[in-house]
Design an enzyme around this catalytic site. Structure first.
Site, PDB file in Angstrom:
ATOM      1  CD  GLU A 146      -5.652 -36.985  -3.526  1.00  0.00           C
ATOM      2  OE1 GLU A 146      -6.573 -37.650  -2.983  1.00  0.00           O
ATOM      3  OE2 GLU A 146      -5.487 -35.774  -3.313  1.00  0.00           O
ATOM      4  CE  LYS A 197      -6.664 -32.167  -3.691  1.00  0.00           C
ATOM      5  NZ  LYS A 197      -6.586 -33.331  -2.768  1.00  0.00           N
ATOM      6  CB  CYS A 257      -8.999 -35.568  -4.183  1.00  0.00           C
ATOM      7  SG  CYS A 257      -9.870 -36.120  -2.693  1.00  0.00           S
TER       8      CYS A 257
END
Lengths: 347, 347
Positions: free
Chosen positions: A47, A128, A195
């Site tokens: 990320e 995300k 993540c």
């Protein structure tokens, strides 16, 4: 027939506030070359791989903030990122990499892309969905901020799986003649997450419902941060980091098993700016939930495995045959309600 | 203030086709007394605890089949089950126990109930949603059948969490005066699931969305069965059993962590009829996903832990604060579609 794939996670050691972009890029290219020497066909980077994990800082200057973002999603052409894609194309390796995206409307997203070396272009993008942290900084000056909710909008592209062309042998292509195998069937089914997404079963499940075979997840995960939540577990930094790695692997293993897919996870690890600790633990897990390979340290390191995508079949056709076993008539609250409701009071 | 609870899983060794109901019941009462001597306030018994795991057999005779079912859900009054509830009431221990339920309309369900000792009655009932196996027996005579889809309907009561009265200290009761704490707040929030349900994230999540603090799951899980699915992993019986225990613990740990709750799981274990192997592995897991206690063997055994329900708060208020972090606008497919759809073909 085996459908083998050689995959790698490119774990990166710390990238500091003061790190120069070309230096970081150069480390990434070195990692790519190492993966190439192992025969990797696909390499996952972390990320926000090109910079430090800047959401831990309250950045008042728009000019400074802009230096962490790419101003369009055409990474293969931007000067600070292009050389990585050029090298991937030259080596014939697909890559997936995370970055901070500035969309055309000015909104920020925590994004990752999938670049096909054979196509020479980005073929898929993910933003995300599960942004951790807060919008406002903590009042306590000792706190480590996590300002993703400030700098990014929640992802709005869903969890779209995709088949990657040209990675495994013997797959019929678009334009195949009548009577031949359907084009693309047999190409690996991939999904990206970033993540904190890996702790949320919903994204995994939606990928699973598209037959995902490999989930790719880059991350920056704090090993230790002062507890400002008033919750009761007090740990030493060493205990906290050990627990964070345990949780990382637990969710990668558990969700891989429950969705019958491989997963690859790539950390940015180590002490950024000499004091912000990020966990390592980059790993590759199997559809049976086992760790096949994992990082040994917290620096730049390639984690590699050769896998057979057919290993996903056992789970998908038996225990986790969604068509036979899922009961969506009982699942309503999952999409009808966001938070917690009070259960019935009995007695 | 701590909200401590002493909980136990009553793992049972094998119950054979030829086992007499009073003998099995007597073993359960002995387990309950053992748990009582440890101070347990709540004891979980396995799925279909009162009989052998009969869905592995094709039973043509309705009369024989009926012997495995309770013909109403008023277990505390039925002769083959009443003594267990009487003992629980006498010892002041809540119990949860699985059984095959014959509903008034004649349909079968794989059910568990929660019995409150202080109330002296069943206060909650759950019917297994995720029935594994097949409706028709395998043609291969060597196969071990799993005919739950034949004998049971999928559960139709949802995943309803409930607060259990009188288990922890200092909780205001119904009828509390104005200005006092809300009645029941502080009572433990419980949810029941059965065996295969534990591998499905949807049930866990729905309980999580009711603030569940303890998930109770009884099970009968095969350690080894001949592979009739044509899938490619071939294991020895020992390897298969080890993997089955690994998967059991992985889903209990992972889903406890991702929903910030304790879990208790109770196996029926060992070789039923001298040849059908069931795994052990009964355990208690924490909201951080750790195993707090687990069975040592595959026979009758109490697994015990004293827990503080306040340990659920760290997860529920931080990483897994559903109100702040869930994004139901991105979750549509989970409830809109049962099985697998083909992903987009790129390239």
């Amino acid at each position: 027939m085996a459908r083998t794939l050689k995959i790698a996670a490119a774990q990166m050691g710390p990238v500091h506030l003061t790190s120069k972009r070309p230096e970081t890029l150069s480390r990434m290219i070195t990692l790519l070359q190492s993966a190439s020497s192992l025969g990797a066909q696909l390499v996952l980077f972390p990320e926000t791989a090109f910079t430090t994990f800047f959401p831990r800082h309250l950045i008042a200057s728009q000019e400074q903030l802009d230096t962490y973002f790419e101003h369009n999603d055409n990474l293969p052409c931007a000067p600070n990122t292009k050389p990585l894609f050029d090298e991937a194309k030259k080596l014939g390796i697909d890559i997936s990499v995370g970055f901070a995206e500035r969309a055309e409307d000015g909104k920020g997203y925590n994004t990752s892309v999938y670049f096909s070396a054979r196509k020479g272009e980005v073929i898929a993008k993910y933003r995300k969905v599960h942004l951790p942290g807060t919008k406002e900084p903590f009042e306590n000056p000792d706190a480590v901020n996590q300002l993703e909710k400030r700098y990014f909008e929640p992802g709005n592209l869903g969890f779209k799986a995709f088949r990657t062309p040209d990675l495994v042998e013997g797959v019929a292509k678009k334009g195949a003649g009548e009577g031949e195998a359907a084009p693309g069937k047999g190409d690996p089914v991939m999904g990206m997450m970033i993540c904190n997404d890996r702790r949320w079963v919903e994204g995994w499940r939606i990928y699973g419902m598209q037959g995902v075979e490999v989930v790719l997840c880059g991350y920056n995960t704090a090993g230790f941060a002062p507890d400002l939540w008033g919750t009761r577990k007090v740990m030493t930094p060493e205990e906290a980091e050990k627990d964070a790695v345990f949780h990382h692997k637990l969710v990668m293993q558990g969700n891989s098993y429950m969705n019958s897919c491989f997963s690859v996870s790539a950390a940015k690890a180590g002490l950024e700016d000499g004091k912000y600790d990020l966990i390592g633990g980059s790993c590759i897990t199997s559809p049976e939930g086992h760790v096949l390979a994992e990082a040994k340290g917290k620096g730049d390191e390639i984690v590699f495995a050769e896998v057979d995508l057919e290993d996903c079949r056992q789970g998908k056709e038996k225990t986790f045959d969604f068509d036979r076993h899922r009961r969506i008539d009982q699942y309503g609250p999952i999409t009808e309600q966001t938070g917690v409701v009070e259960p019935e009071l009995l007695g």
